[in-house]
Design a protein around this motif. Structure first.
Motif, PDB file in Angstrom:
ATOM      1  N   THR A   1      20.987  58.147  47.555  1.00 15.41           N
ATOM      2  CA  THR A   1      19.657  57.881  47.005  1.00 15.41           C
ATOM      3  C   THR A   1      19.767  57.654  45.500  1.00 15.41           C
ATOM      4  N   PRO A   2      19.231  56.537  44.980  1.00 10.14           N
ATOM      5  CA  PRO A   2      19.279  56.313  43.533  1.00 10.14           C
ATOM      6  C   PRO A   2      18.448  57.356  42.793  1.00 10.14           C
ATOM      7  N   THR A   3      19.065  57.977  41.804  1.00  6.26           N
ATOM      8  CA  THR A   3      18.413  59.044  41.049  1.00  6.26           C
ATOM      9  C   THR A   3      18.537  58.762  39.559  1.00  6.26           C
ATOM     10  N   LYS A   4      17.430  58.897  38.844  1.00  7.36           N
ATOM     11  CA  LYS A   4      17.461  58.674  37.403  1.00  7.36           C
ATOM     12  C   LYS A   4      17.957  59.920  36.692  1.00  7.36           C
ATOM     13  N   VAL A   5      18.851  59.709  35.732  1.00  8.99           N
ATOM     14  CA  VAL A   5      19.432  60.803  34.953  1.00  8.99           C
ATOM     15  C   VAL A   5      18.700  60.894  33.617  1.00  8.99           C
ATOM     16  N   ASN A   6      18.187  62.059  33.299  1.00  5.33           N
ATOM     17  CA  ASN A   6      17.415  62.246  32.067  1.00  5.33           C
ATOM     18  C   ASN A   6      18.243  62.860  30.941  1.00  5.33           C
ATOM     19  N   THR A   7      19.554  62.789  31.069  1.00  2.27           N
ATOM     20  CA  THR A   7      20.443  63.319  30.035  1.00  2.27           C
ATOM     21  C   THR A   7      20.227  62.580  28.712  1.00  2.27           C
ATOM     22  N   ALA A   8      20.103  63.339  27.627  1.00  4.03           N
ATOM     23  CA  ALA A   8      19.925  62.738  26.299  1.00  4.03           C
ATOM     24  C   ALA A   8      21.271  62.251  25.770  1.00  4.03           C
ATOM     25  N   LEU A   9      21.276  61.089  25.140  1.00  2.00           N
ATOM     26  CA  LEU A   9      22.497  60.553  24.532  1.00  2.00           C
ATOM     27  C   LEU A   9      22.532  60.965  23.065  1.00  2.00           C
ATOM     28  N   LYS A  10      23.533  61.742  22.715  1.00  2.00           N
ATOM     29  CA  LYS A  10      23.674  62.242  21.345  1.00  2.00           C
ATOM     30  C   LYS A  10      24.587  61.293  20.570  1.00  2.00           C
ATOM     31  N   VAL A  11      24.038  60.671  19.546  1.00  2.00           N
ATOM     32  CA  VAL A  11      24.786  59.675  18.774  1.00  2.00           C
ATOM     33  C   VAL A  11      25.260  60.293  17.465  1.00  2.00           C
ATOM     34  N   ILE A  12      26.567  60.467  17.348  1.00  2.00           N
ATOM     35  CA  ILE A  12      27.192  60.983  16.123  1.00  2.00           C
ATOM     36  C   ILE A  12      28.139  59.899  15.614  1.00  2.00           C
ATOM     37  N   LEU A  13      27.808  59.302  14.482  1.00  2.00           N
ATOM     38  CA  LEU A  13      28.570  58.155  13.988  1.00  2.00           C
ATOM     39  C   LEU A  13      29.639  58.533  12.965  1.00  2.00           C
ATOM     40  N   ASP A  14      29.621  59.765  12.481  1.00  2.00           N
ATOM     41  CA  ASP A  14      30.519  60.158  11.387  1.00  2.00           C
ATOM     42  C   ASP A  14      31.988  59.903  11.714  1.00  2.00           C
ATOM     43  N   ASP A  15      32.424  60.318  12.894  1.00  3.45           N
ATOM     44  CA  ASP A  15      33.841  60.197  13.253  1.00  3.45           C
ATOM     45  C   ASP A  15      34.091  59.101  14.288  1.00  3.45           C
TER      46      ASP A  15
END
Length: 281
Positions: free
Chosen positions: A226-240
């Motif tokens: 069954t297709p399920t939407k993932v609500n995981t937040a994408l954490k964007v860290i650009l420093d490294d």
């Protein structure tokens, strides 16, 4: 569209059309590409539609005196319905009023820009998003190598590991999603050297970088078919973050042996890419 036009190069290109074109255009504005795209640029850049306005609420019997005298603060905003109608013409979904997928729409817009700007002899400013991906395939049996180049303008990242969909974290770092995308994987394909099905080691790398990188998160996975939407937040860290770690050397390297007929591999790769696109729908 507001995010797209927040790029100075894109905004300046379409905004520059506004004054000259509107002074000479004799077409119906709702059917003119230059009218619609430059009006949108003008509306976003001029600030005319972001001014605060006041409006007295419409009174009704259920309100008290204070509510009847209340003033609403609002702004006109921009409703680019004519632009959407023109851009969406010819597309079964985007020409309708139904809710649409943002990724599919922006790709359709990019394709429209490419076609319309070429007709007018202009350089499409959205080429700043274009880049090439290189797929390297090495047969684990004969160690023959094939390289396939893919032109794109978006990087599609799975926000969680597909092999462990039962564990869904609250957040995921961009660097981890990139490592998964550019990590090696084993796939089974026809090998033109071995003349039968073999395991291939597949590696994907940037062949070149865009001026601006669009990252699309794939938020749907399958749980119990069954297709399920993932609500995981994408954490964007650009420093490294260093994308050079994912840069290809480019083509056949010293010591590598190219497969005698890469076309067969390329056909299968193209089918694989098309299937990936279908899976995103």
């Amino acid at each position: 569209m507001q995010v797209l036009f927040s790029n100075e190069r894109v905004m300046d290109h379409f905004y520059s059309i506004y004054e000259d074109h509107h002074n000479v255009c004799d077409k119906l504005a709702t059917e003119c590409y230059d009218c619609q795209i430059s009006k949108l640029a003008f509306g976003l850049k001029s600030g005319r539609y972001s001014q605060k306005k006041e409006c007295k609420r419409q009174a009704h019997d259920m309100q008290n005196e204070e509510e009847k005298d209340a003033i609403d603060i609002y702004q006109d905003g921009i409703k680019p319905q004519s632009f959407k109608n023109l851009i969406g013409k010819g597309h079964q979904e985007f020409s309708s009023a139904r809710q649409q997928d943002a990724q599919e729409f922006i790709q359709w817009v990019f394709d429209k820009f490419e076609t319309e700007e070429a007709k007018r002899g202009r350089v499409n400013p959205c080429k700043i998003y274009d880049f090439d991906i290189e797929h390297r395939y090495e047969c684990t049996q004969c160690h023959g190598v094939a390289y396939v180049k893919e032109r794109t303008n978006q990087l599609n990242l799975h926000i969680i590991a597909q092999e462990n969909v039962d564990v869904i974290p609250e957040e995921e770092e961009l660097s981890n999603a990139l490592e998964r995308y550019f990590g090696d994987e084993i796939i089974n394909k026809n090998c033109p050297q071995c003349t039968d099905k073999q395991d291939f080691n597949k590696r994907t790398r940037f062949l070149n970088f865009p001026k601006v990188l669009i990252v699309v998160t794939q938020r749907f996975t399958y749980q119990n078919w069954t297709p399920t939407k993932v609500n995981t937040a994408l954490k964007v860290i650009l420093d490294d973050l260093n994308l050079e770690n994912f840069k290809a050397a480019g083509g056949l390297q010293p010591g590598e042996v190219g497969l005698p007929d890469g076309s067969e591999v390329e056909v299968e790769v193209e089918a694989e890419i098309n299937q990936d696109l279908l899976n995103m729908c």
